[in-house]
Scaffold this active site. Structure first.
Site, PDB file in Angstrom:
ATOM      1  N   HIS A  67       0.950  -0.870  -0.073  1.00 54.29           N
ATOM      2  CA  HIS A  67      -0.078   0.156   0.003  1.00 54.29           C
ATOM      3  C   HIS A  67       0.916   1.261   0.096  1.00 54.29           C
ATOM      4  O   HIS A  67       0.387   1.923   0.776  1.00 54.29           O
ATOM      5  CB  HIS A  67      -1.581   0.521   1.425  1.00 54.29           C
ATOM      6  CG  HIS A  67      -1.292  -1.378   1.560  1.00 54.29           C
ATOM      7  ND1 HIS A  67      -2.337  -1.639   1.098  1.00 54.29           N
ATOM      8  CD2 HIS A  67      -0.994  -2.938   2.498  1.00 54.29           C
ATOM      9  CE1 HIS A  67      -3.435  -2.690   1.106  1.00 54.29           C
ATOM     10  NE2 HIS A  67      -2.496  -3.132   1.694  1.00 54.29           N
TER      11      HIS A  67
ATOM     12  N   SER B 173      14.538  21.289 -16.620  1.00 53.66           N
ATOM     13  CA  SER B 173      13.442  22.270 -16.775  1.00 53.66           C
ATOM     14  C   SER B 173      13.730  23.204 -17.925  1.00 53.66           C
ATOM     15  O   SER B 173      15.136  23.598 -17.752  1.00 53.66           O
ATOM     16  CB  SER B 173      12.729  22.339 -15.395  1.00 53.66           C
ATOM     17  OG  SER B 173      11.984  23.841 -15.595  1.00 53.66           O
TER      18      SER B 173
ATOM     19  N   LYS C 127      15.902  21.630 -11.569  1.00 56.04           N
ATOM     20  CA  LYS C 127      15.295  19.998 -11.473  1.00 56.04           C
ATOM     21  C   LYS C 127      15.651  19.466 -12.529  1.00 56.04           C
ATOM     22  O   LYS C 127      16.685  19.274 -13.714  1.00 56.04           O
ATOM     23  CB  LYS C 127      13.692  20.282 -12.892  1.00 56.04           C
ATOM     24  CG  LYS C 127      13.040  21.040 -12.132  1.00 56.04           C
ATOM     25  CD  LYS C 127      12.380  20.165 -10.886  1.00 56.04           C
ATOM     26  CE  LYS C 127      11.181  19.644 -10.878  1.00 56.04           C
ATOM     27  NZ  LYS C 127      10.274  19.320 -12.078  1.00 56.04           N
TER      28      LYS C 127
ATOM     29  N   GLU D 109       9.188   8.196 -17.101  1.00 59.95           N
ATOM     30  CA  GLU D 109       8.119   8.575 -17.395  1.00 59.95           C
ATOM     31  C   GLU D 109       7.695   8.521 -18.989  1.00 59.95           C
ATOM     32  O   GLU D 109       5.855   7.823 -18.909  1.00 59.95           O
ATOM     33  CB  GLU D 109       8.206  10.400 -17.301  1.00 59.95           C
ATOM     34  CG  GLU D 109       8.021  10.983 -15.718  1.00 59.95           C
ATOM     35  CD  GLU D 109       8.256  12.266 -15.572  1.00 59.95           C
ATOM     36  OE1 GLU D 109       7.605  12.923 -16.042  1.00 59.95           O
ATOM     37  OE2 GLU D 109       9.609  12.569 -14.861  1.00 59.95           O
TER      38      GLU D 109
END
Ligand code: ARG
Length: 457
Positions: A156, A277, A283, A290
């Site tokens: 979980h 970024s 970043k 992804e």
């Protein structure tokens, strides 16, 4: 260019319809397998007396040259040709005349395309398996260097029990070994030659299907000519196998994305596999992971597209089936690209052991071990479970961890607690004692690594 089937028609195909019908812009990638199939077909036609030795040598030489020139780039695909099969045959006939026109004897594009796609996908399947092997190697490389790296295992997404980073990575090794066997199973079932099914009903010519099948490395021939030209089960099976690879890659992607966030910081991805970024100077984004997670949807889509194309078409060949190719090509290309970027990304990622260890300190991930401690001393497990639950609630209230509670306090709850409990619930011992087969214990881990190494051999 005049259509090969022009004889029956009084006027030419409408230009828009022609473009719509044509598949050469995507099936041209079958050229090598198309020529390989034609070479075997021609050799057989000669064996059974349909082609003379001279015709065979003209065809063989002609096809060989076409292949070489396509590979070198000196011959380009005629985008006006209807498909790759028409293109190769027309090009051959242009070069060698009447002998070229004999090549299609006892053959239809229906069994030709069925053959080409099987040959092509057999090669692609073996490439995907090779990439999966390399990915497993990468995972093993990181696992072996992190046999004793302790991290929280989750259920979980809540801290559950301590495990090793190696144990976690080995779970993915198991998935990817199954992916290899799934592809091998599909290849075993598809490795039968449809050539000689002809349009749908077989042929009146005295062909030798077995000889062609053997020459092309098949395990035999398809047993029913209608099925031979209509079967695309192997596309579905491979797409399903590729979909599962993507599922596994996507789950690993999700973890890598979480692990490289500041909230976790369990791993640092190599700069070469991350991006920045355009506005935020700090970043460092896990774009590769992804994208892999995102591309999963494409491959599932390809599987669904193929299933849907097939579900409503009557036997035997229907033009709908031309739609099989873009789907399976896309699924294959996508899974290969994802694997290609994952292999080095995994190998170069740096686990941040201190952060993993620190995360184990909070979250009571040794609570099960404390209950097991009482159980070993004779308390029924359910009672032990409740006793430890009470302790955890107390710790939460007081902002403590289990090893910060004094023995006196422990003894208030049960006289079974002794000084050795602290050692028993140390993270190292929690891991070491999970000796059950397949557990996170160090000995089990060695067994897993050995199993996967054996599989790769
Ligand atoms: N380009 C076609 C395909 O990919 C080849 C088979 C065409 N057969 C036919 N009878 N029109 O399916």
């Amino acid at each position: 260019m005049e259509k090969m089937w022009a004889g029956r028609f009084l006027k030419a195909l409408d230009k828009t319809a022609d473009g719509f019908n044509s598949s050469i812009h995507f099936d041209k990638r079958l050229y090598r397998h198309d020529i390989t199939g034609s070479l075997a077909h021609a050799a057989m036609l000669h064996e059974v007396g349909i082609l003379t030795a001279q015709e065979l040598s003209l065809i063989t030489e002609g096809l060989g040259k076409i292949l070489d020139e396509l590979e070198e780039g000196t011959l380009t695909f005629d985008e006006d040709a209807e498909d790759i099969h028409m293109f190769v045959e027309a090009e051959l006939t242009k070069r060698i005349g009447d002998a070229g026109k004999k090549l299609h004897t006892a053959r239809s594009r229906n069994d030709q395309v069925a053959l080409d796609l099987r040959l092509y996908m057999r090669d692609e399947a073996s490439e995907v398996c090779g990439l999966l092997r390399s990915l497993i190697e990468s995972l093993l490389y990181v696992a072996e260097a992190n046999r004793e790296t302790i991290m929280p295992g989750y259920t979980h997404l809540q801290r559950a029990q301590p495990i090793t980073f190696a144990h976690h990575l080995m779970a993915y090794c198991m998935m990817f070994t199954r992916d290899i066997t799934r592809i091998e199973d599909a290849v075993r079932r598809m490795n039968y030659s449809p050539l000689g099914s002809s349009a749908l009903a077989g042929t009146t010519h005295p062909i030798d299907r077995d000889a062609v099948a053997e020459a092309l490395g098949f395990d035999g021939v398809s047993m029913n000519s209608i099925d031979g030209v209509s079967d695309r089960d192997y596309c579905v099976e491979l797409e399903a196998a590729f979909s599962l690879i993507m599922t596994h890659l996507s789950r690993l992607s999700e973890e890598i994305i979480l692990w490289s966030s500041w909230e976790f910081k369990f791993v640092e991805l190599d700069d070469a596999y991350t991006t920045g970024s355009s506005i935020m100077p700090q970043k460092k984004n896990p774009d590769m992971a992804e994208l892999v997670r995102g591309k999963c949807g494409r491959v599932y889509g390809d599987l669904m597209a193929t299933l849907t194309v097939l579900k409503g078409i009557p036997l035997a060949y229907n033009k709908d089936m031309q739609e099989d190719k873009e789907a399976i090509f896309d699924a294959t290309d996508t899974v290969k690209k994802c694997l290609e970027v994952f292999i080095p990304m995994i190998r170069t990622m740096t686990p941040i052991k201190e952060n993993m260890y620190a995360a184990c300190k909070r979250g009571f991930i040794n609570a099960t071990d404390l209950a097991d401690y009482l159980t070993r001393r004779g308390m029924p497990f359910r009672t032990a479970y409740k006793t430890v639950g009470t302790l955890v609630a107390r710790c939460v209230g007081e902002g403590k961890t289990l090893d910060e509670i004094s023995l006196a306090e422990y003894k208030e709850l049960s006289p079974l607690f002794e000084e050795d409990l602290y050692d028993e619930i140390s993270l190292e011992n929690c891991v070491r004692k999970r000796v059950s087969k397949g557990g996170t214990g160090f000995a089990s881990l060695d067994g897993q690594i050995e199993y996967v190494r054996g599989f790769l051999k």
